[in-house]
Design a protein around this motif. Structure first.
Motif, PDB file in Angstrom:
ATOM      1  N   THR A  64      22.145   5.188 -27.506  1.00 17.98           N
ATOM      2  CA  THR A  64      21.597   6.711 -27.139  1.00 17.98           C
ATOM      3  C   THR A  64      21.628   7.799 -28.317  1.00 17.98           C
ATOM      4  O   THR A  64      22.658   7.468 -29.487  1.00 17.98           O
ATOM      5  N   LEU A  65      20.797   8.835 -28.041  1.00 13.31           N
ATOM      6  CA  LEU A  65      20.798   9.307 -29.537  1.00 13.31           C
ATOM      7  C   LEU A  65      21.030  10.930 -28.810  1.00 13.31           C
ATOM      8  O   LEU A  65      21.033  11.420 -27.615  1.00 13.31           O
ATOM      9  N   ALA A  66      22.507  11.273 -29.390  1.00 15.83           N
ATOM     10  CA  ALA A  66      23.026  12.947 -28.601  1.00 15.83           C
ATOM     11  C   ALA A  66      21.787  13.732 -29.838  1.00 15.83           C
ATOM     12  O   ALA A  66      21.772  13.508 -30.775  1.00 15.83           O
ATOM     13  N   ILE A  67      21.583  15.347 -29.051  1.00 14.39           N
ATOM     14  CA  ILE A  67      21.002  16.216 -29.578  1.00 14.39           C
ATOM     15  C   ILE A  67      22.488  16.752 -29.023  1.00 14.39           C
ATOM     16  O   ILE A  67      22.071  17.568 -28.536  1.00 14.39           O
ATOM     17  N   VAL A  68      23.003  17.436 -29.939  1.00  8.29           N
ATOM     18  CA  VAL A  68      23.697  18.671 -30.621  1.00  8.29           C
ATOM     19  C   VAL A  68      23.757  20.089 -30.875  1.00  8.29           C
ATOM     20  O   VAL A  68      22.959  20.143 -31.884  1.00  8.29           O
ATOM     21  N   SER A 108      20.491  26.723 -28.883  1.00  3.49           N
ATOM     22  CA  SER A 108      19.437  25.903 -30.464  1.00  3.49           C
ATOM     23  C   SER A 108      18.551  25.178 -30.322  1.00  3.49           C
ATOM     24  O   SER A 108      17.894  24.703 -30.827  1.00  3.49           O
ATOM     25  N   GLY A 109      17.737  25.132 -29.042  1.00  2.00           N
ATOM     26  CA  GLY A 109      16.483  24.441 -28.558  1.00  2.00           C
ATOM     27  C   GLY A 109      16.949  23.020 -28.124  1.00  2.00           C
ATOM     28  O   GLY A 109      15.801  22.421 -27.755  1.00  2.00           O
ATOM     29  N   LYS A 110      18.492  23.207 -27.623  1.00  2.00           N
ATOM     30  CA  LYS A 110      18.670  21.059 -27.556  1.00  2.00           C
ATOM     31  C   LYS A 110      17.733  20.730 -25.867  1.00  2.00           C
ATOM     32  O   LYS A 110      16.945  20.312 -25.832  1.00  2.00           O
ATOM     33  N   ASN A 130      19.661  23.675 -35.110  1.00  2.00           N
ATOM     34  CA  ASN A 130      20.039  25.132 -35.071  1.00  2.00           C
ATOM     35  C   ASN A 130      19.485  25.585 -35.089  1.00  2.00           C
ATOM     36  O   ASN A 130      18.014  25.966 -36.062  1.00  2.00           O
ATOM     37  N   ARG A 131      18.939  27.145 -34.362  1.00  2.00           N
ATOM     38  CA  ARG A 131      17.749  27.711 -34.775  1.00  2.00           C
ATOM     39  C   ARG A 131      16.375  27.050 -34.302  1.00  2.00           C
ATOM     40  O   ARG A 131      15.078  27.672 -35.108  1.00  2.00           O
ATOM     41  N   GLY A 132      16.509  26.294 -32.938  1.00  2.00           N
ATOM     42  CA  GLY A 132      15.297  25.315 -33.219  1.00  2.00           C
ATOM     43  C   GLY A 132      14.634  24.156 -34.190  1.00  2.00           C
ATOM     44  O   GLY A 132      13.772  24.062 -33.741  1.00  2.00           O
ATOM     45  N   ARG A 133      15.599  23.558 -34.797  1.00  2.00           N
ATOM     46  CA  ARG A 133      14.867  23.209 -35.703  1.00  2.00           C
ATOM     47  C   ARG A 133      16.832  22.166 -36.073  1.00  2.00           C
ATOM     48  O   ARG A 133      17.399  22.035 -35.570  1.00  2.00           O
ATOM     49  N   ILE A 134      15.845  21.284 -36.091  1.00  2.00           N
ATOM     50  CA  ILE A 134      16.980  19.808 -36.524  1.00  2.00           C
ATOM     51  C   ILE A 134      17.109  19.926 -37.578  1.00  2.00           C
ATOM     52  O   ILE A 134      16.464  20.093 -39.082  1.00  2.00           O
ATOM     53  N   VAL A 135      18.479  20.437 -38.524  1.00  2.00           N
ATOM     54  CA  VAL A 135      19.030  20.123 -39.705  1.00  2.00           C
ATOM     55  C   VAL A 135      19.933  18.981 -40.021  1.00  2.00           C
ATOM     56  O   VAL A 135      19.793  18.894 -41.278  1.00  2.00           O
ATOM     57  N   GLU A 136      19.843  18.191 -39.044  1.00  2.00           N
ATOM     58  CA  GLU A 136      20.748  16.770 -39.373  1.00  2.00           C
ATOM     59  C   GLU A 136      20.731  15.182 -38.853  1.00  2.00           C
ATOM     60  O   GLU A 136      20.982  16.381 -37.316  1.00  2.00           O
TER      61      GLU A 136
END
Length: 274
Positions: free
Chosen positions: A42-46, A51-53, A228-234
């Motif tokens: 399970t990959l969560a995108i938060v 934010s674009g998720k 955040n703002r369309g990008r994966i930051v972490e």
């Protein structure tokens, strides 16, 4: 084993202002996003709203076409898949949407809703559609005798269980949950989360779990990607992201989660004990 690879995906939307002479402008909703999902993971995108998720999730499910980048599923590039190749992808990737009532046809019975993916795939279940529907309803915690009812006759939590049953009808390898519990009451959220985790243990499929609620993410995920703002930051394991966040945006999200004051909680517990 890597099941899903999203590689350098970008999604741009062209907008136009008001008036006949208004100029077009380009809004980048997703900007060079890459991630992987392993089989059974399970990959969560938060991230915050906007934010674009969800756009990322819809691209991964082939509900939106990316402006750039690729989507690879089970070793096959499905970014521009059509025909039989796309039908096979649909058979292996299903989506559970945020609002069950807007994603369930109000004119269809539960039986017709749950077996719709079988109809599209040309599959005839052994034992007939009624028995198939009732078995799935029981599996997701619904009364199988209610298979001839309509969505409006169910509560929000029950309707979401119908959506989950529909997603499982074709035995997918990946289920994308786009804010699947955010519209539910907290107590119902917990029940649906437990159901999702139990179903994963039973069937071994993967989840991409889209959410803005960090408490929910912490409960269900093995890995977390922060947008955040369309990008994966972490990106990291659940313990890494929650225990030792590296990006300032992630730290801000975690700092915003309500916490019980330890001293107040100790006093409360002491009063209960006395």
């Amino acid at each position: 084993m890597t099941l899903l690879q999203v590689c350098g995906v970008t999604k741009e939307f062209v907008t136009r202002g008001e008036g006949t002479m208004a100029r077009k402008s380009v809004f980048t909703a997703v900007d060079d996003v890459s991630f992987e999902v392993e089989l059974g993971e399970t990959l969560a995108i938060v991230g915050e709203s906007g934010s674009g998720k969800s756009t990322t999730a819809r691209i991964a499910a082939r509900l939106l076409e990316p402006t750039a980048g690729t989507v690879v599923f089970d070793g096959q590039d499905v970014t521009r898949a059509t025909g039989k190749e796309l039908a096979s992808f649909r058979n292996n990737v299903q989506v559970v949407f945020q609002d069950p009532f807007s994603s369930l046809n109000p004119r269809y019975t539960v039986e017709r809703i749950i077996t719709a993916p079988l109809t599209y795939q040309g599959i005839t279940p052994k034992g007939g559609r009624r028995a198939f529907t009732q078995e799935l309803m029981e599996r997701v915690g619904l009364n199988p005798d209610h298979c001839r009812r309509y969505p409006a006759q169910f509560s929000g939590g029950q309707a979401q269980r119908i959506g989950i049953a529909r997603a499982l009808a074709v035995n997918p390898k990946l289920v994308i949950c786009d804010e699947a519990v955010s519209a539910l009451d907290v107590s119902i959220q917990a029940q649906v989360l437990e159901l999702l985790m139990r179903l994963q243990r039973e069937s071994g499929f993967s989840y991409v779990f889209i959410a803005h609620d960090l408490a929910v993410v912490r409960q269900i995920s093995q890995r977390v990607a922060v947008m955040n703002r369309g990008r994966i930051v972490e990106v990291g394991t659940r313990d890494q992201v929650f225990g030792d966040p590296q990006d300032e945006y992630t730290k801000t999200l975690l700092a915003a989660v309500p916490r019980i004051n330890p001293e107040w909680d100790a006093r409360r517990r002491g009063k209960r004990a006395s």
